[in-house]
Design a protein around this motif. Sequence first.
Motif, PDB file in Angstrom:
ATOM      1  N   GLY A 282       0.795  -1.223   0.000  1.00  0.00           N
ATOM      2  CA  GLY A 282       0.000   0.000   0.000  1.00  0.00           C
ATOM      3  C   GLY A 282       0.821   1.263   0.000  1.00  0.00           C
ATOM      4  O   GLY A 282       0.325   2.331   0.398  1.00  0.00           O
ATOM      5  N   ASN A 283       2.073   1.187  -0.470  1.00  0.00           N
ATOM      6  CA  ASN A 283       2.943   2.361  -0.524  1.00  0.00           C
ATOM      7  C   ASN A 283       3.133   2.829  -1.955  1.00  0.00           C
ATOM      8  O   ASN A 283       3.269   2.005  -2.868  1.00  0.00           O
ATOM      9  CB  ASN A 283       4.313   2.033   0.071  1.00  0.00           C
ATOM     10  CG  ASN A 283       4.217   1.594   1.521  1.00  0.00           C
ATOM     11  OD1 ASN A 283       3.555   2.240   2.332  1.00  0.00           O
ATOM     12  ND2 ASN A 283       4.877   0.499   1.852  1.00  0.00           N
ATOM     13  N   VAL A 284       3.152   4.145  -2.151  1.00  0.00           N
ATOM     14  CA  VAL A 284       3.437   4.693  -3.465  1.00  0.00           C
ATOM     15  C   VAL A 284       4.884   4.388  -3.820  1.00  0.00           C
ATOM     16  O   VAL A 284       5.801   4.606  -3.026  1.00  0.00           O
ATOM     17  CB  VAL A 284       3.203   6.211  -3.501  1.00  0.00           C
ATOM     18  CG1 VAL A 284       3.696   6.810  -4.814  1.00  0.00           C
ATOM     19  CG2 VAL A 284       1.733   6.516  -3.300  1.00  0.00           C
ATOM     20  N   VAL A 285       5.095   3.849  -5.022  1.00  0.00           N
ATOM     21  CA  VAL A 285       6.442   3.501  -5.476  1.00  0.00           C
ATOM     22  C   VAL A 285       7.114   4.761  -5.991  1.00  0.00           C
ATOM     23  O   VAL A 285       6.562   5.508  -6.805  1.00  0.00           O
ATOM     24  CB  VAL A 285       6.381   2.450  -6.609  1.00  0.00           C
ATOM     25  CG1 VAL A 285       7.776   2.127  -7.122  1.00  0.00           C
ATOM     26  CG2 VAL A 285       5.695   1.178  -6.099  1.00  0.00           C
ATOM     27  N   GLU A 286       8.294   5.032  -5.479  1.00  0.00           N
ATOM     28  CA  GLU A 286       9.031   6.218  -5.890  1.00  0.00           C
ATOM     29  C   GLU A 286       9.383   6.109  -7.366  1.00  0.00           C
ATOM     30  O   GLU A 286       9.742   5.057  -7.860  1.00  0.00           O
ATOM     31  CB  GLU A 286      10.307   6.390  -5.073  1.00  0.00           C
ATOM     32  CG  GLU A 286      10.047   6.658  -3.602  1.00  0.00           C
ATOM     33  CD  GLU A 286       9.295   7.947  -3.376  1.00  0.00           C
ATOM     34  OE1 GLU A 286       9.536   8.917  -4.146  1.00  0.00           O
ATOM     35  OE2 GLU A 286       8.475   8.004  -2.443  1.00  0.00           O
ATOM     36  N   THR A 287       9.265   7.234  -8.064  1.00  0.00           N
ATOM     37  CA  THR A 287       9.605   7.275  -9.484  1.00  0.00           C
ATOM     38  C   THR A 287      10.575   8.399  -9.749  1.00  0.00           C
ATOM     39  O   THR A 287      10.501   9.459  -9.138  1.00  0.00           O
ATOM     40  CB  THR A 287       8.355   7.438 -10.356  1.00  0.00           C
ATOM     41  OG1 THR A 287       8.752   7.622 -11.712  1.00  0.00           O
ATOM     42  CG2 THR A 287       7.535   8.645  -9.940  1.00  0.00           C
ATOM     43  N   GLY A 288      11.469   8.169 -10.684  1.00  0.00           N
ATOM     44  CA  GLY A 288      12.429   9.201 -11.062  1.00  0.00           C
ATOM     45  C   GLY A 288      11.990   9.962 -12.290  1.00  0.00           C
ATOM     46  O   GLY A 288      12.774  10.609 -12.947  1.00  0.00           O
ATOM     47  N   GLY A 289      10.671   9.846 -12.638  1.00  0.00           N
ATOM     48  CA  GLY A 289      10.173  10.468 -13.856  1.00  0.00           C
ATOM     49  C   GLY A 289      10.200  11.975 -13.788  1.00  0.00           C
ATOM     50  O   GLY A 289      10.318  12.593 -12.745  1.00  0.00           O
ATOM     51  N   ALA A 290      10.050  12.597 -14.972  1.00  0.00           N
ATOM     52  CA  ALA A 290      10.125  14.039 -15.092  1.00  0.00           C
ATOM     53  C   ALA A 290       9.073  14.732 -14.263  1.00  0.00           C
ATOM     54  O   ALA A 290       9.273  15.834 -13.776  1.00  0.00           O
ATOM     55  CB  ALA A 290       9.958  14.432 -16.565  1.00  0.00           C
ATOM     56  N   ALA A 291       7.938  14.086 -14.083  1.00  0.00           N
ATOM     57  CA  ALA A 291       6.851  14.721 -13.335  1.00  0.00           C
ATOM     58  C   ALA A 291       7.262  15.027 -11.916  1.00  0.00           C
ATOM     59  O   ALA A 291       6.851  16.020 -11.333  1.00  0.00           O
ATOM     60  CB  ALA A 291       5.622  13.821 -13.336  1.00  0.00           C
TER      61      ALA A 291
END
Length: 294
Positions: A282-291
Amino acid sequence: MRTTSAVIGAAAVTLALSACGAPSEQAAEAENGGGDVLTVGVSPVPHGDILAFIDENLAEEAGLDLDIVEISDYNTPNAALVEGELDANYFQHRSFLGEWVENGPDAELTYITDVHIERLGLYSESVESVEDLPDGAEVAVPNDPANLARALGVLEAEGLITVDPEAGESATENDITDNPRDITVTPLEAAQLPRSISDVDAAIVNGNYAIEANLPEESNVLAWEPEGEDYVEAYANGLVALEENAEDERVQLLAELLHDERVLEFVQESWQGVVLAVDGDGNVVETGGAADEE
């Protein structure tokens, strides 16, 4: 493997899925280890894309035969689930499910697991930052109750307005208590927001509609919906089934595949922070995306 991917509306869903069993038949299949095919109703984007990725890359190896049915409205998937025309659906968050059950037929639907969040974004064609919004700027927002309150939260987080805290999730533009820059908040149907951007100074758009209109690539992203303490609980979209079928091994297998590392990576790479993957805890997965660099 057999995958059906067809966009259908409420009038067509019964005919399209008439071969599926009634709820009592589904329950019997669940007790016997499940049927051959798991029929899942989804919204086309990103839900349908995520299930198509699973079907093409993971399902056969896992022993899961998926029948993916894309549905163009928000009420049909739950109705079809109750009628036994679907084994599961994947298009809604808990708040929507709760409201539907409260106002719908006498049926026990179970939210199985969180999968992703479609982030609200503040987009503009005419300005490049929140600070550049002129006094008196017009900002279009979704007009449905849940997303209107979310959109006002985005504007409040950016310091543009203050909303009466007592309004909670029912907040509307009438609950704005402070508006120092005289922002005009214009509610519009969510699907119309991408087309409204050229007519207003900025618009807050749901992630799925932003993706379909290529807004993250073609417009300026001024702000993203803040991730509050209860962000996942409130806004994650997830897998839903009838309560009596919640332990069906096919449903549980799909829930497991939805949290496979390859699926999480697919979500990250495909939507670069506009859609946030949620893991099995139930945790948001960290992303390295531009957003996330905004």
